[in-house]
Design an enzyme around this catalytic site. Structure first.
Site, short mmCIF file in Angstrom:
data_model
loop_
_atom_site.label_atom_id
_atom_site.label_comp_id
_atom_site.label_asym_id
_atom_site.label_seq_id
_atom_site.Cartn_x
_atom_site.Cartn_y
_atom_site.Cartn_z
N ASP A 257 0.86 -1.17 0.00
CA ASP A 257 0.00 0.00 0.00
C ASP A 257 0.91 1.24 0.00
O ASP A 257 2.13 1.16 0.16
CB ASP A 257 -0.97 -0.01 1.19
CG ASP A 257 -2.23 0.80 0.89
OD1 ASP A 257 -2.18 1.66 -0.04
OD2 ASP A 257 -3.26 0.61 1.55
C1 NOJ Z 1 -4.06 3.86 0.06
C2 NOJ Z 1 -5.24 2.94 0.13
O1 NOJ Z 1 -5.24 2.23 1.36
C3 NOJ Z 1 -5.32 1.93 -1.00
O2 NOJ Z 1 -6.57 1.31 -0.96
C4 NOJ Z 1 -5.11 2.60 -2.33
O3 NOJ Z 1 -5.14 1.64 -3.35
C5 NOJ Z 1 -3.77 3.33 -2.31
N1 NOJ Z 1 -3.76 4.33 -1.27
C6 NOJ Z 1 -3.48 4.00 -3.65
O4 NOJ Z 1 -4.33 5.04 -3.86
#
Ligand code: NOJ
Length: 712
Positions: A257
């Protein structure tokens, strides 16, 4: 030697690490950190993938630099969060889950993939498969709700929709099952918070949707931000390597993430970036999203002996393989080049958005006030969501145009041309100003009926959007009370990314409708339901609490030795409110009345490996055509470990004309009656089971069918 291995042989360490490095563009902000200098990084081979960038021309230009100007000419992988539509916005996943319709789930993912691919995107960070049982957690909006069976079917449908028959198709995008895992079980519903749970709960409830996604061929998986029993998921080798790769044979890409690798320092499990990068790589994370930890610190980790070049090569190989499967080596511009604005296609996607929106609406209560009488002359449309089209997009609206969605006012006005609609906001969504209430009450004067459009702003759910009190925000309750005191019929529409605790509205409004965030066609879909052009079919994919003190709340609880009993003080209950939710999982009314009868199974016994039919007759006993959703639950009466009071093992829909009776048939696999033994391996324990069919998880309305499992 495979072309990928040949490529690996000539790559420098920096070029390898470049393939593991995902940089961010600036077309969307989805976390802290600055957009990178993409052009230079791509040219130098330091960036192998990018997120938060969309648009065919822009991506084609960068792709050209990657392919023509970088030393090895490796194409870029571009990813984006396409949770519920790219340009045409569909209902939020929690809303769409309410349709209990796998075909719909797949079709909206397909349409979203086509639009995303036309925008140059090859990878989406969806579907979100976290089980969500706590409405304080804002990301419940992105989920399919509380149930592992539903989330597993949702996973399969979404993966199939995004990836279609072949990942290499110009209209396919690679899916990412996220967030792996247990992210939705954060203490007190607080996003990014720690999780502590039993292995049993993890394996019974939180892991199955990921196994289902892998079974459907999901190309990527994203570990979640949370730590699980002290181990951040980004470095959780037993689950990333053990569960995903070894047990389920997942051979796709694991993408961290956003900045999750450097955040390992905050978790307190790595002393510096080199340690953090090494721990993540060794655990199986292939791509470092925005953290730059791999790019800058894996060389240090390598020198310290914390990682091997073989582990780096294995990660690079998986990334290159995904690019190859996506057809990027063959034709890096394949996705952006097929953009078409053909009217028929755009119209078809709009129609799909309308279909999805209308099928997501859940009629919670109705005192016979809707469908609206055809002779209504004047309606008051009151509340902060009455004329707020941009909010209808909900969280994660990708490239959805804020001016695009049809708001409630516009939808109602189009559907009721002969009716005067007096509109007033009354109060803001979350501010403390009540000065508009008087004008709202004036709008209600002379109205035959009031539509009260209440709820949350889109930004109040989704990531980093938790609410300690998931009730109506701001002064909306004051507005509602003032309007309800007028004594007119009131239809309350609740726009939200979560079940809201609204006992006052439920008690006093003539009808309450959960309208979530329905996307591009929200207003039209709501109008179709209110006018009766479409009879509601949505059912709650999540238990709706009365009060925040009841959460986490879900239907599949394990039994207590002292079940709630109003005559017994020493029983499992609250002193200050019922233990039952406001609305059960699966609840949802129609404009007609269905009755269930003759529940039966095709056999009285079941053996391992078998599957038997389970049937129930459904009669439309009301005045209108409609569709009913029937749920099949199971309970293992006596087992070596206590089993939940009910577990969902099937759902099905049937459309019936007034007076018509039809039969719903489920195929029940013995596998779905298995429980996990002490070794957490599934096994069918011989003995008595009870199957239940019903219109929701409400125990008072379930019909039972006895069944016995016997050894094979
Ligand atoms: C953080 C989020 O938790 C995740 O779901 C997302 O795909 C990423 N950012 C990228 O935007």
């Amino acid at each position: 030697m495979s072309p990928i291995d040949a490529l690996l042989q000539i790559m420098t360490l920096e070029e390898k690490l470049g393939q593991l490095n995902m940089a961010t563009g600036d077309h969307a902000v989805t976390g802290p950190g600055l957009a990178d200098d993409l052009t230079e990084g791509v040219r130098a081979g330091r960036i192998g993938s990018i997120l938060n960038l969309w648009g065919a021309e822009k991506i084609a230009a960068l792709q050209k630099i990657a392919v023509k100007e970088s030393r090895l000419g490796i194409p870029l992988l571009v990813g984006f969060d396409v949770l519920h539509g790219q340009r045409t916005i569909f209902p939020i996943p929690l809303g769409e889950a309410a349709a209990f319709d796998s075909s719909l789930w797949e079709r909206t993912a397909r349409a979203a993939a086509v639009e995303a691919a036309q925008d140059g995107i090859a990878l989406t960070f969806a579907p979100m498969l976290d089980i969500a049982r706590d409405p304080r957690w804002g990301r419940i909006a992105e989920s399919a709700g509380e149930d592992p069976y539903v989330a597993s079917r949702f996973a399969e449908a979404k993966v199939q929709g995004f990836q279609a028959a072949s990942l290499a198709d110009a209209g396919s995008v690679a899916a990412t099952a996220k967030h792996f895992c247990a992210y939705g079980a954060a203490f007190a519903g607080l996003d990014y918070g720690p999780v502590d749970m039993s292995e049993r709960l993890l394996h019974e409830v939180y892991l199955p949707p990921f196994a289902a996604a892998i079974g459907a061929g999901c190309a990527a998986i994203m570990p979640s931000y949370n730590e699980l029993c002290g181990v951040p998921m980004t470095i959780h080798a037993p689950l990333l390597q053990g569960f995903l790769r070894e047990r389920h044979g997942f051979d796709g890409v694991i993408v961290s993430d956003y900045r999750a690798i450097p955040e390992l320092l905050e978790h307190g499990v790595a002393a510096d970036l080199a340690e953090a990068a090494a721990l993540a790589l060794v655990a199986g994370v292939d791509i470092d999203m925005v953290g730059k930890a791999y790019l800058e610190s894996l060389p240090v980790a390598l020198a310290r002996g914390l990682v091997t070049i073989e582990a780096i090569d294995a990660a690079v190989r998986r990334v290159l393989r995904l690019k190859d499967r996506l057809g990027l080596f063959e034709d890096p511009g394949r996705r952006g080049s097929v953009r078409t604005e053909a009217v028929a296609e755009v119209e078809a996607r709009k129609a799909l958005a309308r279909e999805a929106a209308r099928r997501s609406i859940v009629l919670l209560t109705n005192d016979n006030v809707i469908p609206l009488a055809s002779d209504l002359r004047r309606i008051a449309l009151v509340g902060p969501l009455a004329d707020a089209p941009a909010e209808m997009r909900g969280p994660w609206y990708a490239a959805g145009d804020p001016a695009g969605p049809i708001g409630i006012r516009e939808g109602l006005a189009a559907a009721l041309p002969g009716c005067e609609i007096a509109c007033a906001r009354g109060v803001g969504i979350s501010d403390g100003d009540t000065s508009g209430i008087a004008a709202a009450l004036e709008a209600c004067a002379g109205a035959d009926l009031v539509v009260l459009a209440l709820g949350e702003a889109a930004a109040m759910s989704g990531e980093a959007a938790c609410r300690a009190d998931p009730g109506l925000p701001g002064r909306q309750e004051d507005l509602a009370r003032a309007v309800l005191d007028l004594g007119k019929p009131v239809v309350a529409l609740i726009s939200s990314g979560r079940p809201l605790t609204i006992p006052l509205i439920v008690e006093r409004a003539s009808a309450v409708v959960a309208t979530w965030f329905l996307g591009a066609e929200a207003g039209h879909a709501i109008a179709e339901v209110l006018t009766g052009r479409f009879a509601p079919v949505g059912r709650l994919p999540v238990t709706w609490p009365r009060h925040v003190g009841q959460v986490p709340i879900f239907y599949a609880a394990r039994p207590s030795g002292r079940p709630a009993d109003s005559d017994n003080q020493y029983s499992s209950k609250y002193l200050d409110m019922p233990t039952e939710p406001q609305f059960w999982f699966g609840h949802g009314l129609s404009y007609t009345r269905f009755t269930l009868s003759s529940p039966r199974a095709g056999a009285t016994v079941i053996r391992p490996g078998e599957s038997i039919p389970v049937m129930v007759d459904v009669t439309n006993a009301g005045p209108r055509a409609g569709e009913e959703t029937v749920f099949l639950f199971a309970r293992d009466v006596v087992a070596s470990v206590a089993r939940p009071v009910r577990e969902l093992v099937g759902f099905s829909r049937i459309a019936l004309s007034p007076g018509e009776t039809g039969t719903v048939t489920f195929s029940l696999d013995a596998a779905s009656l298995c429980c996990l033994g002490p070794d957490l391996e599934p096994r069918l324990e011989p003995g008595d089971f009870v199957l239940f069919v019903g219109q929701s998880a409400d125990p008072a309305r379930l019909l039972a069918i006895p069944l016995r499992a016997i050894a094979g």
